[in-house]
Design a protein around this motif. Structure first.
Motif, short mmCIF file in Angstrom:
data_model
loop_
_atom_site.label_atom_id
_atom_site.label_comp_id
_atom_site.label_asym_id
_atom_site.label_seq_id
_atom_site.Cartn_x
_atom_site.Cartn_y
_atom_site.Cartn_z
N ASN A 217 0.82 -1.21 0.00
CA ASN A 217 0.00 0.00 0.00
C ASN A 217 0.86 1.26 0.00
N GLU A 218 1.95 1.23 0.74
CA GLU A 218 2.83 2.39 0.80
C GLU A 218 3.46 2.69 -0.57
N TRP A 219 3.87 1.63 -1.29
CA TRP A 219 4.48 1.84 -2.61
C TRP A 219 3.44 2.30 -3.62
N ILE A 220 2.20 1.81 -3.51
CA ILE A 220 1.13 2.29 -4.40
C ILE A 220 0.89 3.78 -4.16
N SER A 221 0.84 4.18 -2.90
CA SER A 221 0.64 5.60 -2.58
C SER A 221 1.79 6.44 -3.12
N ARG A 222 2.98 5.90 -3.08
CA ARG A 222 4.13 6.65 -3.62
C ARG A 222 3.95 6.89 -5.11
N TYR A 223 3.43 5.87 -5.82
CA TYR A 223 3.18 6.05 -7.25
C TYR A 223 2.09 7.09 -7.50
N THR A 224 0.96 6.98 -6.80
CA THR A 224 -0.15 7.91 -7.05
C THR A 224 0.25 9.35 -6.72
N ARG A 225 1.03 9.52 -5.67
CA ARG A 225 1.47 10.87 -5.31
C ARG A 225 2.45 11.42 -6.34
N LEU A 226 3.30 10.56 -6.86
CA LEU A 226 4.24 11.00 -7.89
C LEU A 226 3.48 11.47 -9.13
N ILE A 227 2.50 10.70 -9.59
CA ILE A 227 1.73 11.08 -10.77
C ILE A 227 0.95 12.36 -10.51
N ALA A 228 0.37 12.47 -9.31
CA ALA A 228 -0.41 13.67 -8.98
C ALA A 228 0.46 14.91 -8.89
N SER A 229 1.75 14.74 -8.63
CA SER A 229 2.65 15.88 -8.47
C SER A 229 3.10 16.48 -9.80
N ALA A 230 2.78 15.83 -10.89
CA ALA A 230 3.29 16.25 -12.19
C ALA A 230 2.89 17.69 -12.53
#
Length: 564
Positions: free
Chosen positions: A135-148
């Motif tokens: 779950n933590e790694w999934i959140s890292r991905y979603t936050r990275l994409i949202a930060s674009a």
């Protein structure tokens, strides 16, 4: 009550556990079917309340990933959701071992028992730390994409916003937009590779800990594929390669002619017409008003449903910095209310997403009789029939949204057909990756590119070294966030084609009632049973799928002539 007023309270695990265990004890100690049923109803209510709080936290975090409060709540659920899942197994175990199981199966949906048996196979106490890390790694991905934040033509855009330029009639603009979009992913290539590598290893460990050969076998159980097998999925993918890909390649050849290009480059693929793809004639506020009138005309059920969405402000459609990418529909059990999330960018995709997610939301409005929170939505491949069919069922009303509705119908149906190979590609890629969990990042990219050439040979990347080496899949959030939730779209698409032909082309008066039946059944039946009850042919019946693809191809030819 409006969505903004829906109360959120972080549940206390220890308190919930005491209450939940007491209800499970009532089920195990039941001396009659009636007392067992009452215990199940109480357990349903407890899970409904918990699921609602989890979904509220998810929705509000996805609306603004920079909100510190809901970022903390996201972290909380990442850690606690696996513990709640393990706790819920006590109910599932009590249910399937109940001495009244035979009688209970006549009262509650059969899928509740199938779901329970699956969860007992999947959820193990030993896997909780692994799932927390996942779950933590999934959140890292979603936050990275949202930060674009994409710099393009002197302005800053989100990924969704810059994608609006992919269909610009000016070839240099769409090429530059694709390059700017791609730059975000290549500049984060190392991080994306690390995230996915960690996810693959964690998921493989979870599967093996639960006693599965690999994560492919684990995922098919996790996706509740109750009425078909991985071998049938593989056969369906082969059907797509042999019978759909030749049709899509002809569509791309015709597209090149319309654009007066000798050959399509990858950045040309989104553009259907030289003068530009059809665009909505209204802004977001007007689109909602037009959609409301459309749904009132479509049926009494859709009219009242969409009015509820608008009045309770259960839609958030505008893209902005910090907002999670993509679109989705969630169902808030305690309020019997769906919520639609999207990232409008002023293109025809806005109508696609609106009608698609409205299909999901409408289905939940027809399935509120289901008290098991796991079953309001059916399994994924069935759920996507509601959404993809709604995109087609609204075809007669498109003149409200487009100045040239025929162009939209052709472009949309063409996109739906050409999606099939891509959807199969995503599934095949994941199958290969999880069968080879020790692959390096470069090996995964090589696999993607080889499969891409088989399923999507139209992808010409000679001007993009990054895409040529196989990085396109970074953009597909499902691969990171919800593995193996993708072939479901292709299975649903061929079912939705059947509603298109019956409702729009043949104007069969029974098509709408069959669609309504499908929505009302929710997740109370397995996939193939749902199809039979709504008069739909199975995607695995290739004797019916072959003529279906031919009919869709013929309809596209007819509409292309009309547009020209």
């Amino acid at each position: 009550m409006k969505f903004s007023a829906y109360p959120y309270t972080r549940p206390d695990f220890a308190h919930y556990q005491v209450t939940f265990d007491a209800a499970v004890k009532k089920l195990t100690a039941a001396t009659s079917v009636q007392s067992a049923s009452l215990a199940i109803e109480q357990l349903n209510q407890l899970r409904q309340t918990l699921f609602t709080q989890a979904k509220l936290a998810y929705i509000r975090h996805s609306l603004d990933t920079n909100d510190p409060f809901y970022e903390q709540e996201d972290d909380y659920w990442n850690q606690q959701q696996p513990r709640f899942d393990e706790l819920h197994n006590r109910f599932y175990r009590a249910l399937v071992t109940s001495p009244f199981k035979t009688e209970l199966e006549k009262i509650f949906p059969p899928t509740l028992f199938l779901f329970s048996e699956d969860q007992l196979k999947l959820v193990q106490p030993e896997t909780i730390p692994l799932k927390q890390q996942e779950n933590e790694w999934i959140s890292r991905y979603t936050r990275l994409i949202a930060s674009a934040q994409i710099d393009f033509r002197g302005q800053t855009y989100t990924l969704a916003e810059v994608a609006a330029f992919f269909t610009d009639p000016d070839r240099s603009v769409r090429k530059a937009a694709q390059a700017a979009y791609e730059h975000f992913f290549t500049s984060h290539e190392t991080e994306l590779d690390e995230i996915y590598d960690q996810l693959v290893k964690l998921r493989t460990a979870i599967a093996r800990q639960a006693g599965f050969k690999d994560y492919v076998a684990y995922a098919d159980v996790a996706m509740n594929r109750w009425s078909y097998t991985r071998q049938q999925i593989q056969a369906f993918r082969k059907f797509i390669v042999t019978e759909v890909v030749p049709v899509t390649q002809k569509l791309y050849q015709q597209q090149a002619k319309r654009l007066t290009l000798e050959e399509l480059e990858y950045y040309d693929l989104p553009l259907q017409f030289k003068t530009g793809n059809p665009k909505p004639v209204a802004d977001q506020t007007e689109l909602i008003q037009l959609a409301q009138s459309m749904y009132q005309e479509l049926s009494p059920e859709t009219g009242s449903f969409f009015q509820q969405l608008v009045q309770a402000e259960l839609l958030d459609l505008t893209s902005h910095p910090g907002k999670q990418s993509g679109g989705y529909c969630e169902y808030l059990d305690s309020f019997k209310a769906p919520f639609i999330f999207a990232n409008f960018n002023g293109t025809a995709d806005d109508i696609d997403v609106l009608t698609h997610e409205a299909g999901h939301a409408f289905q939940t409005s027809q399935s509120t009789w289901i008290t098991e929170p796991e079953l309001v939505f059916p399994t994924s491949e069935a759920a996507e029939i509601h959404s993809m069919s709604m995109e087609f069922l609204t075809y007669p009303y498109l003149d409200r949204f487009f100045a040239e509705p025929d162009k939209y119908r052709f472009a949309h149906l063409s996109s739906a057909l050409t999606f099939l190979p891509y959807g199969a590609l995503v599934d095949h890629f994941q199958e290969a990756v999880y069968q080879h969990p020790d692959w390096s990042a470069s090996q995964r990219k090589k696999c993607w590119r080889e499969l891409e050439q088989r399923y999507c040979p139209e992808k010409n990347y000679r001007t993009s070294p990054a895409l040529m080496r196989g990085t396109f899949w970074y953009r597909q959030g499902h691969i990171f966030e919800v593995p193996f939730y993708y072939i479901d779209y292709t299975l649903a698409q061929v079912c939705a084609f059947q509603f298109l032909l019956r409702h729009v082309i043949e104007q069969d008066p029974s098509a709408w009632s069959d669609y309504l039946t499908l929505c009302q059944l929710g997740g109370s039946q397995p996939f193939l049973t749902l199809l039979a009850k709504s008069q739909l042919a199975s995607p695995f019946d290739f004797t019916k799928m072959s003529p279906l693809i031919k009919k869709i191809s013929a309809q596209l030819e007819q509409w292309e002539k009309a547009v020209q």
